[in-house]
Design a protein around this motif. Structure first.
Motif, short mmCIF file in Angstrom:
data_model
loop_
_atom_site.label_atom_id
_atom_site.label_comp_id
_atom_site.label_asym_id
_atom_site.label_seq_id
_atom_site.Cartn_x
_atom_site.Cartn_y
_atom_site.Cartn_z
N ASN A 358 29.95 -1.13 -0.33
CA ASN A 358 31.30 -2.12 -1.28
C ASN A 358 30.88 -3.25 -0.82
N GLY A 359 30.63 -4.04 -0.85
CA GLY A 359 29.98 -5.17 -0.66
C GLY A 359 31.05 -6.04 0.63
N GLN A 360 30.63 -5.00 1.42
CA GLN A 360 31.25 -5.63 2.64
C GLN A 360 30.31 -5.69 4.13
N ALA A 361 30.54 -6.70 4.44
CA ALA A 361 29.12 -7.86 5.50
C ALA A 361 28.44 -6.95 6.21
N ILE A 362 27.43 -7.05 6.35
CA ILE A 362 26.53 -6.43 7.47
C ILE A 362 26.78 -7.06 8.80
N ASN A 363 26.02 -5.79 9.84
CA ASN A 363 26.06 -6.41 11.13
C ASN A 363 25.16 -6.99 11.03
N GLU A 364 24.55 -8.49 11.57
CA GLU A 364 23.25 -8.67 11.11
C GLU A 364 22.81 -7.80 12.64
N GLU A 365 23.27 -8.43 14.04
CA GLU A 365 22.60 -8.12 15.15
C GLU A 365 21.89 -6.20 14.93
N GLN A 372 13.92 -3.93 13.61
CA GLN A 372 13.01 -4.59 15.01
C GLN A 372 12.70 -2.77 15.44
N LEU A 373 12.93 -1.87 15.43
CA LEU A 373 12.13 -0.81 16.29
C LEU A 373 11.31 0.07 15.06
N ILE A 414 24.73 -1.94 7.74
CA ILE A 414 23.36 -2.46 7.87
C ILE A 414 22.81 -2.58 6.21
N SER A 415 21.53 -3.12 5.59
CA SER A 415 21.83 -3.27 4.39
C SER A 415 21.53 -1.99 3.62
N GLU A 416 20.95 -2.31 2.38
CA GLU A 416 20.81 -0.72 2.21
C GLU A 416 19.34 -0.89 2.02
N GLU A 417 18.48 -1.87 1.89
CA GLU A 417 16.75 -1.79 2.06
C GLU A 417 16.83 -0.93 3.73
N THR A 418 17.31 -1.71 4.38
CA THR A 418 16.96 -1.77 6.06
C THR A 418 17.36 0.47 6.15
N PHE A 419 18.24 1.20 5.61
CA PHE A 419 18.44 1.83 5.78
C PHE A 419 17.58 2.78 4.89
N GLN A 420 16.99 2.35 3.58
CA GLN A 420 16.14 3.12 3.29
C GLN A 420 14.94 2.93 4.21
N LEU A 421 14.43 2.26 4.45
CA LEU A 421 13.66 1.87 5.37
C LEU A 421 13.19 2.89 6.91
#
Length: 500
Positions: A358-365, A372-373, A414-421
């Motif tokens: 929904n266009g909201q900012a991701i939690n970069e950390e 990383q995990l 978390i970004s969509e790409e990270t979720f797919q990963l």
């Protein structure tokens, strides 16, 4: 991504893995001696090398995985007292040797299926390769490194050691072995106490025997693996695996006889898994502390507090790096059971989730932490197949997945790409590489019948050896859960569900 490194027992260090033929890997793993049922200690190498096989395939290699069946000739070096283990057990169980072999081979295959192990590419048997073994022995004799005495053929270790490094794998020193090897009855025909049998003359009462240039007999244990690995993988192949207890004498002898027969080191990488222990002592038949796999699955061994599913045992084995000792305890298995449930529950949750930002900012950390995990998973596998560290990272990811479901962590964090990963990586490492699979083949009725038939057979064997305490325990415990056994007049056993 880092390159795959394997701890090579031959050089006692981790080494970058390069296959002989690009894109292809040949693996030989010493399989079971099917003179009895496999126990928990046997489960470790087959689960370990199943993961090695799976990961190499994941990396894109075409793997030829050869795992043999020793169905004759596995005896320790004990002179004329040496017994072919299959032949000896066949007499005890009043079965034809091949009947005994089929019984325990079927049981072994069934257990490997329960563990979700991928079947080997080729599963050769010792009895099916007698000709290859005889031809290899003839070659070794022609080259002057074996001698025949009264129908038995022995490998001349002292002559080999004069120009080759006998002890290269195990670190043993021949002079020390000559000093410490005990005198055994019937070894007068050997030139040296350390010489090992390539072929044994069969005494009159010996059941399993084959014709050879030296008379009727049966093969030595070590020659079998050398002959079968050369036939299917070539005179030199990539990886030879097995338990640490096989380093000496089995693998050391394989190296010696193969080097004489073929002129080169048979395998480039030697991998050895450590032992499963009970109270610090190796699990083995000689220590009388084994727990068979059917006992593990049914909970019928008095050491066990409960039954443990094959997946729990697989999870228990992989939670520790394969080169580390793994100590058995009920507490450790129950902890593995809980851990498996946690990771599988997270996997099922993750399969049902879908990303929405929904266009909201991701939690970069958080996003960086998850990536990383995930990125570390292949790094750990490339570091000598470190399944323990892979599992540790999955355990760190599990609460994040649960928080995504519960709403404590919003999906947009978390970004969509990270979720797919995350979705892809979880399945790849937990299911495809570690081989964890909660679905069991067959219907509930099939599974119940299979387990009951296994217990009925165990009870029948207990009665045959007059172990009435175990026989009664199986019958009474089944009755306590509503299953009644009935001994029929024809010797068969039927069961019925007791209605409350």
């Amino acid at each position: 991504m880092s390159e795959l490194k394997i701890y090579n027992s031959l050089h006692r260090q981790k080494e970058p893995f390069t296959s002989i033929t690009p894109g292809h890997v040949g693996i030989y793993v010493c399989g079971p001696t099917v003179s009895g049922e496999s126990h928990l200690g046997h489960a470790r190498p087959y689960i370990t090398f199943d993961v090695v096989n799976r990961y190499l395939r994941h990396l894109g290699y075409k793997v030829r995985y050869v795992r043999n069946i020793t169905d004759a000739g596995h005896f320790e070096e004990e002179g004329r007292e040496a017994e072919d283990k299959v032949s000896k057990k066949a007499i005890l169980e009043k079965l034809e040797p091949m009947e005994l072999v089929q019984k325990y081979t079927n049981l072994y295959h069934w257990a490997m299926l329960q563990f979700n192990n991928v079947e080997p590419s080729i599963e050769p048997t010792a009895t099916g390769h007698i000709i290859e073994q005889i031809e290899m022995i003839k070659t070794i004799m022609e080259k002057g490194y074996a001698y025949e005495v009264d129908g038995s053929v022995y490998f001349d270790v002292k002559k080999y050691a004069a120009s080759h490094n006998y002890g290269i794998l195990s670190g043993r020193v021949l002079e020390d072995m000559l000093e410490t090897t005990r005198e055994l009855e019937g070894q007068d025909d050997k030139r040296n106490k350390v010489d090992f049998a390539l072929w044994k003359k069969a005494p009159p009462e010996h059941i399993m025997r084959w014709p050879s240039p030296w008379g009727e007999g049966f093969p030595g244990w070590h020659i079998e693996c050398s002959a079968m690995s050369a036939k299917y993988l070539g005179s030199q192949f990539d990886i030879h695996g097995g338990g640490m207890d096989l380093q000496f004498p089995h693998h050391e002898c394989e190296i010696a006889q193969s080097e004489i027969a073929h002129g080169e080191m048979m395998a480039r990488y030697w991998m050895h898994n450590n032992m499963i222990t009970i109270n610090g002592r190796k699990m083995g038949k000689s220590y009388n502390n084994t727990i068979t796999l059917t006992e593990m699955f049914s909970g019928s061994n008095p050491i066990l507090e409960k039954a443990y599913s094959p997946m729990v045992i697989r999870f228990f084995v992989l939670q520790t790096h394969y080169r580390s000792t793994l100590d058995f305890s009920n507490e450790a298995l129950m902890a593995a059971e809980k851990g498996l449930q946690r990771l599988w529950a997270a996997y099922e949750v993750l399969q049902k989730l879908s990303w929405s930002g929904n266009g909201q900012a991701i939690n970069e950390e958080l996003d960086k932490q998850v990536r990383q995990l995930l990125q570390e998973l292949p790094e750990f596998m490339n570091d000598d197949f470190n399944t323990a560290k892979v599992m540790a990272n999955l355990f760190e990811l599990a609460p994040i997945i649960n928080s995504l479901k519960g709403g404590q962590i919003k999906m947009h964090e978390i970004s969509e790409e990270t979720f797919q990963l995350l979705q892809a990586g979880w399945k790849t490492f937990l299911v495809d590489i570690l081989g964890v699979q909660m679905e069991v083949l067959g219907t509930d009725e099939d599974k119940l019948d299979g387990v009951l038939q296994m217990l009925i057979n165990m009870r029948k064997e207990a009665k045959a050896r007059k172990d009435y305490a175990t026989s009664d325990k199986i019958r009474n415990e089944l009755l306590s859960v509503g299953i009644q056994l009935k001994d029929e007049k024809d010797g068969s056993v039927s069961y019925s569900i007791v209605q409350e």
